[in-house]
Design an enzyme around this catalytic site. Structure first.
Site, mmCIF file in Angstrom:
data_model
loop_
_atom_site.group_PDB
_atom_site.id
_atom_site.type_symbol
_atom_site.label_atom_id
_atom_site.label_comp_id
_atom_site.label_asym_id
_atom_site.label_seq_id
_atom_site.Cartn_x
_atom_site.Cartn_y
_atom_site.Cartn_z
ATOM 1 N N LYS A 131 0.850 -1.186 0.000
ATOM 2 C CA LYS A 131 0.000 0.000 0.000
ATOM 3 C C LYS A 131 0.894 1.247 0.000
ATOM 4 C CE LYS A 131 -4.432 1.343 1.839
ATOM 5 N NZ LYS A 131 -5.672 0.860 2.425
ATOM 6 N N GLU A 178 -20.713 -4.641 8.235
ATOM 7 C CA GLU A 178 -21.700 -3.813 8.926
ATOM 8 C C GLU A 178 -22.859 -4.638 9.476
ATOM 9 O OE1 GLU A 178 -20.265 -3.033 6.032
ATOM 10 O OE2 GLU A 178 -19.232 -1.140 6.447
ATOM 11 N N ARG A 182 -26.168 -1.210 4.818
ATOM 12 C CA ARG A 182 -25.932 -2.659 4.772
ATOM 13 C C ARG A 182 -26.643 -3.398 5.906
ATOM 14 N NH1 ARG A 182 -21.004 -4.398 2.075
ATOM 15 N NH2 ARG A 182 -21.532 -3.702 -0.011
#
Ligand SMILES: Cc1ncc(C[n+]2csc(CCOP(=O)(O)OP(=O)(O)O)c2C)c(N)n1
Length: 614
Positions: A280, A364, A392
């Site tokens: 990353k 979620e 969600r």
């Protein structure tokens, strides 16, 4: 070849091998420069530059389909598919989206923004292809963070038993926004460190291929039995046992290695999962060193990686600090986040109370039901979550929290329009939360009020949702008092009453100032409790009502006021200001508010028009 000569996969294939690294550097520099100016997702995009180039070399995305999970890592793809000239407008109002958008380009196969959807979409596309007798390849790129989301497993389960020809590229950088969490993340780490087998495999393959005469046949035998040999080296085989042909892990920042592996995978007539390991922030030391801070960033200084301007006082930080205070006072207080510790201001809480913060990953639905379990077990959970992502967990809100009247407090961050555009707007929450039985819905217009509401939530016995935008517009204008679910008259007036909630309180106050100059005297109410409404206030106001909300009108605050008036035989609101239809805007908040008629000037104008037309 340079970026401006590239308009799709065919051009990427024409780049001479020895120029690939410089193409990657050019794309990387362009991404850094643009994000430094406009803000955006930096570290994730820097990590996938090589991966994207390799994908375009191995596939032809004028016919093959590429789906980016979340889609926040698609900048290089945009640069390689005819959008480099417009790239400076990235994330600006009216400019290129920060996510894949089918409307923007034929190279964007599927709109994304929320995590963990790409494999499901890929399965659907692969089935559509097969039923229609078409031949294109379907590739889904999914991060290890997104792989913490349950939808991925529903899709893998479905695809693995189907023998569909499709490819999942697992982009594993060990990070979600913060360090990744959970057992699957641990599994991937073990796969990465079981790399001894892959090195051994490469050495044996190379050696066999080079043997004269017997080499090729021996290599083929080796190739056939290698999966069983691999069992000896790599203990666990999650993806194989789910029915995927697993390839990897491979270096995801090595264009040539990736290209040849993708070309091999293309030949396989079954679901394939390619595990690529990327870094990353790759290639920019600030992002490599601070991948969380530079995951998503406002405009920043390229030398230091630091934001150019001090951000406005943050509601998230206030929520995090208050949660620490409440946790200090009350041992039952715990916090839940779905991979958003930093974004929701819980970093301090995580440091102070590591045992009482539960980061469940990008999950979620699980976060909501798990919080219901915590509450059923006698704790007082605060679930810190963005409005858009709580969508969600809707069934969980109803089935697991509200029907059981469990005291879970939802700290709903980023309510309202989002710079990231349509997939991220928090504009449905007011409507979808207000329908839930027993849910108290509050809108905080300042940090002081948010703190008071959090303390109030602890005194209730049922679920509470506290919604707030990113910045505290009212700042020190608001005082901290014990919160009671009543509307507050912030300004008296005799011509009309502006009933505003959340961040719209500031706009309504400013609109009232503007109207004053036109001799129109508006009262302004902070309608902080949206559900239930403040019935007493509504009965007493006796002025034409104008509701102002930064949310969809259908089922929202204005609708609720309207219904109340009908039930009570009171005049219906004179105006209901809010959002209608598809809010496809993105970028600068002020421009979005004005486009939707919700900035102070537009509100004042609408009130003037109403007065004229009465
Ligand atoms: C449903 C949902 N919850 C939360 C988010 C916020 N979010 C955006 S990117 C991200 C991390 C994604 O990690 P990963 O898939 O590994 O991609 P990386 O940025 O590491 O490349 C999160 C949590 C989201 N987009 N969707």
């Amino acid at each position: 070849m340079h970026l401006d000569e590239i308009h799709g996969s065919a051009d990427v294939k024409r780049v001479p091998k020895e120029e690939l690294d410089s193409l990657a550097e050019e794309a990387r520099a362009r991404i850094i420069r643009t994000v430094a100016q406009n803000g955006g997702h930096l570290a994730s995009n820097l990590g996938t530059v090589e991966l994207t180039i390799a994908l375009h070399r191995a596939f032809d995305f004028s016919t093959d389909r590429l789906i980016w999970d979340v889609g926040h890592q698609c900048y290089t793809h945009k640069l390689l598919t005819g959008r480099q000239a417009a790239f400076d407008t990235l994330r600006r109002f009216g400019g290129l989206a920060g996510f894949p958008r089918r409307e923007e380009s034929a190279s964007d196969t599927f709109d994304t923004g929320h995590a963990s959807t790409a494999i499901s979409a890929a399965v659907g596309l692969a089935r559509a292809r097969d039923l229609k007798g078409e031949a294109y390849q379907v590739v889904a790129v999914v991060g290890d963070g997104a792989l913490t989301g349950g939808m991925c497993y529903e899709a893998l389960n479905d695809a693995g038993s189907s023998m569909l020809r499709m490819i999942v590229v697992l982009n594993d950088n060990g990070m979600s926004i913060s360090r990744n969490v959970g057992a699957v993340s641990g599994y991937l780490t073990r796969m990465r460190s079981g790399k001894g087998w892959f090195d051994a495999k490469r050495r044996v393959s190379g050696f066999l291929k080079r043997l004269p005469l017997v080499g090729q046949p021996l290599y083929r035998v080796f190739h056939r039995v290698k999966n069983s040999i691999r069992n000896i080296f790599v203990q666990d085989r999650l993806f194989d046992s789910l029915g995927f042909h697993y390839l990897g892990p491979v270096d995801g920042n090595d264009i040539r290695g990736l290209e040849s592996l993708f070309k091999r995978a293309k030949q396989l007539d079954e679901p394939v999962l390619i595990h690529v390991v990327t870094q990353k922030g790759h290639g920019y030391s600030q992002a490599e060193d601070h991948p969380t801070r530079l995951h998503g960033t406002p405009p920043f200084d390229v030398d230091t990686g630091r934001p150019l301007s001090q951000s406005a006082a943050s509601m998230s930080a206030a929520a995090g600090e208050m949660l620490c205070t409440l946790a200090r006072e009350d041992a039952r207080v715990v916090a839940v986040t779905a991979a958003m510790t930093a974004g929701t201001g819980l970093r301090g809480f995580a440091e102070a109370y590591p045992q009482r913060l539960f980061d469940v990953g990008i999950a979620e639905e699980h976060a909501v039901t798990m919080a219901a379990g915590l509450a059923a077990g006698g704790l007082r959970p605060f679930v810190a979550i963005y409005d858009t992502f709580l969508q969600r967990g809707y069934d969980q809100l109803l089935h697991d929290v509200c029907l059981q009247r469990l005291p879970v407090c939802f700290l709903i961050d980023r309510a309202g329009l989002s710079e990231d555009g349509q997939t991220h707007h928090g504009i449905y929450g007011m409507a979808y939360l207000s329908q839930l039985p027993g849910m108290t819905v509050l809108c905080a217009s300042s940090r002081a009020q948010l703190r008071a509401m959090m303390r109030y939530a602890l005194t209730t016995t049922g679920p509470v949702a506290i919604r707030y935008g990113k910045a505290d517009g009212r700042g020190s204008a608001a005082e901290e008092q014990a919160y009671a679910p009543r509307w507050q008259c912030l300004r008296a007036g005799k011509d009309a009453a502006l009933l505003a909630c959340g961040a719209m309180v500031c706009e309504a106050l400013a609109a009232a100032e503007l109207l004053q100059k036109q001799q129109i005297d508006c009262a302004v109410y902070d309608a902080s409790c949206v559900c239930p409404l403040d019935a007493e206030a509504l009965k007493q106001i006796r002025l034409p009502l104008i509701t102002v909300e930064e949310g969809v009108l259908a089922g929202g605050f204005g609708s609720a006021v309207c219904r109340f008036c009908a039930e009570q035989g009171l005049p219906a609101p004179a105006l209901m200001l809010g959002l209608t239809g598809l809010c496809a805007t993105q970028g600068e908040r002020a421009k979005q508010l004005s486009a939707h008629g919700l900035d102070a000037a537009s509100i004042a104008q609408k009130v003037l028009n109403w007065r004229k037309n009465r």
